[in-house]
Each structure stands twice: as C-alpha cells, then as structure tokens.
Scaffold this motif. Structure first.
Motif, PDB file in Angstrom:
ATOM      1  N   GLY A  13       0.835  -1.211   0.000  1.00 50.36           N
ATOM      2  CA  GLY A  13       0.000   0.000   0.000  1.00 50.36           C
ATOM      3  C   GLY A  13       0.866   1.256   0.000  1.00 50.36           C
ATOM      4  N   HIS A  14       1.925   1.243   0.806  1.00 50.77           N
ATOM      5  CA  HIS A  14       2.810   2.409   0.877  1.00 50.77           C
ATOM      6  C   HIS A  14       3.576   2.629  -0.430  1.00 50.77           C
ATOM      7  CE1 HIS A  14       1.979   2.592   5.172  1.00 50.77           C
ATOM      8  NE2 HIS A  14       2.584   3.757   5.173  1.00 50.77           N
ATOM      9  N   ILE A  15       4.014   1.531  -1.059  1.00 47.35           N
ATOM     10  CA  ILE A  15       4.776   1.698  -2.315  1.00 47.35           C
ATOM     11  C   ILE A  15       3.841   2.233  -3.401  1.00 47.35           C
ATOM     12  CG2 ILE A  15       6.196   0.547  -4.063  1.00 47.35           C
ATOM     13  CD1 ILE A  15       6.921  -1.548  -1.856  1.00 47.35           C
ATOM     14  N   ILE A  16       2.602   1.721  -3.432  1.00 51.75           N
ATOM     15  CA  ILE A  16       1.627   2.207  -4.418  1.00 51.75           C
ATOM     16  C   ILE A  16       1.378   3.704  -4.193  1.00 51.75           C
ATOM     17  CG2 ILE A  16      -0.793   2.067  -5.162  1.00 51.75           C
ATOM     18  CD1 ILE A  16      -0.650  -0.951  -4.602  1.00 51.75           C
ATOM     19  N   ALA A  17       1.177   4.071  -2.935  1.00 45.48           N
ATOM     20  CA  ALA A  17       0.887   5.485  -2.632  1.00 45.48           C
ATOM     21  C   ALA A  17       2.064   6.383  -3.008  1.00 45.48           C
ATOM     22  CB  ALA A  17       0.566   5.634  -1.145  1.00 45.48           C
ATOM     23  N   ALA A  18       3.277   5.865  -2.839  1.00 43.55           N
ATOM     24  CA  ALA A  18       4.463   6.685  -3.138  1.00 43.55           C
ATOM     25  C   ALA A  18       4.663   6.895  -4.636  1.00 43.55           C
ATOM     26  CB  ALA A  18       5.702   6.032  -2.537  1.00 43.55           C
ATOM     27  N   HIS A  19       4.045   6.051  -5.450  1.00 43.43           N
ATOM     28  CA  HIS A  19       4.244   6.155  -6.911  1.00 43.43           C
ATOM     29  C   HIS A  19       2.920   6.350  -7.648  1.00 43.43           C
ATOM     30  CE1 HIS A  19       7.882   4.039  -5.540  1.00 43.43           C
ATOM     31  NE2 HIS A  19       8.459   4.705  -6.498  1.00 43.43           N
ATOM     32  N   ALA A  20       1.974   6.992  -6.994  1.00 41.16           N
ATOM     33  CA  ALA A  20       0.616   7.067  -7.556  1.00 41.16           C
ATOM     34  C   ALA A  20       0.470   8.221  -8.549  1.00 41.16           C
ATOM     35  CB  ALA A  20      -0.405   7.188  -6.424  1.00 41.16           C
ATOM     36  N   GLU A  21       1.412   8.320  -9.503  1.00 40.05           N
ATOM     37  CA  GLU A  21       1.352   9.464 -10.435  1.00 40.05           C
ATOM     38  C   GLU A  21       0.181   9.353 -11.410  1.00 40.05           C
ATOM     39  OE1 GLU A  21       4.588   7.784 -10.483  1.00 40.05           O
ATOM     40  OE2 GLU A  21       5.396   9.059  -8.894  1.00 40.05           O
ATOM     41  N   SER A  22      -0.119   8.124 -11.876  1.00 38.00           N
ATOM     42  CA  SER A  22      -1.150   8.016 -12.910  1.00 38.00           C
ATOM     43  C   SER A  22      -2.488   7.518 -12.357  1.00 38.00           C
ATOM     44  CB  SER A  22      -0.657   7.080 -14.025  1.00 38.00           C
ATOM     45  OG  SER A  22      -0.335   5.826 -13.474  1.00 38.00           O
ATOM     46  N   ILE A  23      -2.616   7.489 -11.029  1.00 45.53           N
ATOM     47  CA  ILE A  23      -3.879   7.065 -10.414  1.00 45.53           C
ATOM     48  C   ILE A  23      -4.240   8.024  -9.277  1.00 45.53           C
ATOM     49  CG2 ILE A  23      -3.732   4.587 -10.902  1.00 45.53           C
ATOM     50  CD1 ILE A  23      -2.502   4.204  -8.115  1.00 45.53           C
ATOM     51  N   GLN A  24      -5.519   8.029  -8.945  1.00 51.82           N
ATOM     52  CA  GLN A  24      -5.924   8.805  -7.768  1.00 51.82           C
ATOM     53  C   GLN A  24      -6.428   7.848  -6.693  1.00 51.82           C
ATOM     54  OE1 GLN A  24      -9.079  11.635  -8.423  1.00 51.82           O
ATOM     55  NE2 GLN A  24      -9.110  12.242  -6.258  1.00 51.82           N
ATOM     56  N   ILE A  25      -5.771   7.824  -5.564  1.00 51.27           N
ATOM     57  CA  ILE A  25      -6.228   6.979  -4.450  1.00 51.27           C
ATOM     58  C   ILE A  25      -7.249   7.808  -3.673  1.00 51.27           C
ATOM     59  CG2 ILE A  25      -5.567   5.641  -2.415  1.00 51.27           C
ATOM     60  CD1 ILE A  25      -2.696   5.551  -3.592  1.00 51.27           C
ATOM     61  N   VAL A  26      -8.513   7.384  -3.792  1.00 51.56           N
ATOM     62  CA  VAL A  26      -9.601   8.163  -3.193  1.00 51.56           C
ATOM     63  C   VAL A  26      -9.771   7.801  -1.723  1.00 51.56           C
ATOM     64  CG1 VAL A  26     -12.110   8.521  -3.266  1.00 51.56           C
ATOM     65  CG2 VAL A  26     -10.794   8.373  -5.393  1.00 51.56           C
TER      66      VAL A  26
END
Ligand SMILES: NC(=O)C1=CN([C@@H]2O[C@H](COP(=O)(O)OP(=O)(O)OC[C@H]3O[C@@H](n4cnc5c(N)ncnc54)[C@H](O)[C@@H]3O)[C@@H](O)[C@H]2O)C=CC1
Ligand SMILES: O=C([O-])CC(=O)C(=O)O
Length: 252
Positions: A13-26
């Motif tokens: 979850g943390h790695i995804i959040a750190a690289h979330a350039e092309s997505i929006q984590i709502v």
C-alpha cells in the motif's frame, strides 16, 4: 485519471501510494486504524476501518494488497458493488469453489478480477497452457529466513507439493504459485526452500510442453517494510493500473 480504493495499508500500500502518479487513491481501508490513517495522510485519501463506509466512496477499482483472508471476506462485495478488483493475494483463488463463485459474481456484475504478475514474470505466455496443457509446471521458491520468519541456519526444503496446499501453510509467501496455475490452467508443483545464504526472494519456474521448455529465474529484492514481499510485486500493480486505459496492449 483512474480512481482507486486501496484495500490494505501495509508495505505494498505504501509503495503504491508513493508512486501514484497516474492514479488517484480516493480512499484507503485497513483493519488497523492507525495504518489507514497514516497512509491516508500520505496520499491525501480518506481512511476507513469500516468496509461498508469505504465502499460508499467514489472509485471504480479496488486494489487489494492485504491478505488471502481479505479477498475471501470482501471480494464478492466489491464486485457486487459494481467495481473491478485487482487481487494481489491471489492465493485466495486456489480454493476452486470460492474461485468459481467469485468468477460467477464478476460475470453477473460485468466486472473483472485482475491478478497482476506480482513477484514473477511470464504469466502472459504461460496462458498457452490453456490451449495446450503443460506436462511440467514447477515453481521452486527460495527465500531468506527473514522472509519466512524462520530462524534456520542451513538451506532446507520446507514444502514440496501442490500450490493449493502450499498457500494454506504460507499465505504470505507463495501467492505467485497460485497465479502461475491460474495462468497455465493447472495447479503448479511447488518446492519452497529457506536459505540463510539467500539475500533475495528467488523464484525459478520450470515448464515443459509440446511447445518446448522454459526456465525462468527471478531474483527479487525484498521490500523494505516486509521482506516476505518482493518489491517487484508492488511495481507490478502500479504497472497494471498504468496500462488499464492504454489502447496498446502488449503481451498475451
Ligand atoms: N501475488 C504476488 O506476487 C504477491 C502477493 N503478495 C501478497 O500481497 C499482500 C500484501 O503484501 P504486503 O503489503 O507486503 O503485506 P503487509 O502485511 O505489509 O500489509 C498488509 C496490510 O493489509 C491489512 N490487512 C490484512 N488483512 C486484512 C483484512 N482482512 N481487512 C483489512 N485489512 C487487512 C494489514 O493490516 C496490513 O496493514 C499479502 O497478502 C502478500 O502475501 C505479496 C507479494 C507478492
Ligand atoms: O513476493 C514474493 O516474492 C512472493 C510472495 O510473497 C507471494 O507470492 O506471496
């Protein structure tokens, strides 16, 4: 931009959040309140420990990076709510009855269950097994003691058998074996080794069939916050999400 709901606020979850350039984590969801709150603050999402409240948020995909248990608990509800699900803990689908039920629900709802390649490569063309079944499908995984939480001093084989049995004993370490089987259309044979001399999570894949034979070795760097999980697994989810709306589809 694709809006996602993140189920699991741990290492991946943390790695995804750190690289979330092309997505929006709502929105993010975790059973541990502190984890949900901390990750939500990092990626400016809303934190939830109540699943139903999480699902009322506006996102089109749930990304599961939690556990086999979480897939069993929430997978059906996600699909019935009209959202696709990306399942990293694909070991949950080793149970044939559960898998068939979940696939039926997805079909009825017109939604997709996506299994990323995770910590291995080659799932794309292993799907040829669905057309021409392999005569051999073996995964030999070797992990350092820290990845398995086992204080061994010598290289030893701790499991030999079928993927669907191995995942019951090691639900945090061998999801890749179940993904292999789902791609190739038959349960994979598994050897799980623990080796104090190993510094990486190594997956060796051996396949034989009427096409010829394959040997693949992946030497994965363990994730910083969870050595059981290879860093590649998080990159694989990010890549899947990045390509979802790309008209150019590469790989079988
Ligand atoms: N398919 C693959 O190639 C791979 C799959 N995995 C799997 O991905 C998953 C995530 O890995 P990590 O982030 O490293 O694990 P982690 O243990 O660091 O984080 C998991 C998070 O999910 C939460 N969680 C677990 N069960 C939950 C539930 N029922 N409801 C709500 N929250 C729940 C935990 O509290 C924790 O915060 C694990 O199941 C792991 O085995 C990991 C590596 C490769
Ligand atoms: O990350 C890895 O090397 C594999 C893993 O933990 C899993 O498949 O559950």
């Amino acid at each position: 931009m694709i809006k996602i709901g993140l189920l699991g606020c741990g290492n991946v979850g943390h790695i995804i959040a750190a690289h979330a350039e092309s997505i929006q984590i709502v929105a993010v969801f975790d059973i541990i309140p502190g984890r949900a709150a901390e990750l939500a603050a990092l990626c400016r999402a809303r934190p939830y420990t109540d699943f139903d409240a999480f699902m009322r948020e506006d996102f089109s995909i749930v990304v599961e990076a939690a556990s086999v248990d979480a897939v069993r608990r929430y997978g059906e509800a996600v699909l019935r709510a009209g959202r696709d699900i990306v399942v990293l803990s694909g070991g949950a689908l080793a149970d044939e009855e559960f898998r068939e039920h979940l696939v039926d629900v997805a079909r009825e709802a017109g939604k997709k269950i996506r299994i990323p390649s995770g910590a291995i490569v080659g799932l794309d063309n292993l799907k040829i097994g669905q057309v021409s079944p392999p005569t051999k499908l073996l995964l030999r995984t070797t992990k350092p003691p820290a990845s398995l939480g086992l204080p061994v001093t010598e290289r030893m084989e701790i499991f030999k058998g079928l993927a669907h049995d191995c995942i019951k004993q090691y639900p945090k370490n061998i999801n890749v074996a179940v993904a292999l089987g789902l791609a190739a259309g038959r349960d994979a044979d598994v050897e799980l080794w623990v080796d104090p001399a190993a510094e990486r999570n190594v997956h060796e894949i051996f396949v034989e069939g009427d096409f010829g034979d394959i040997y693949v070795r992946v030497r994965n760097v363990p994730s910083p916050d969870n050595p059981a999980t290879s860093y590649m697994a998080a990159l694989s989810i990010l890549t899947l999400l990045k390509n979802l709306e790309n008209p150019l589809v590469v790989g079988t």
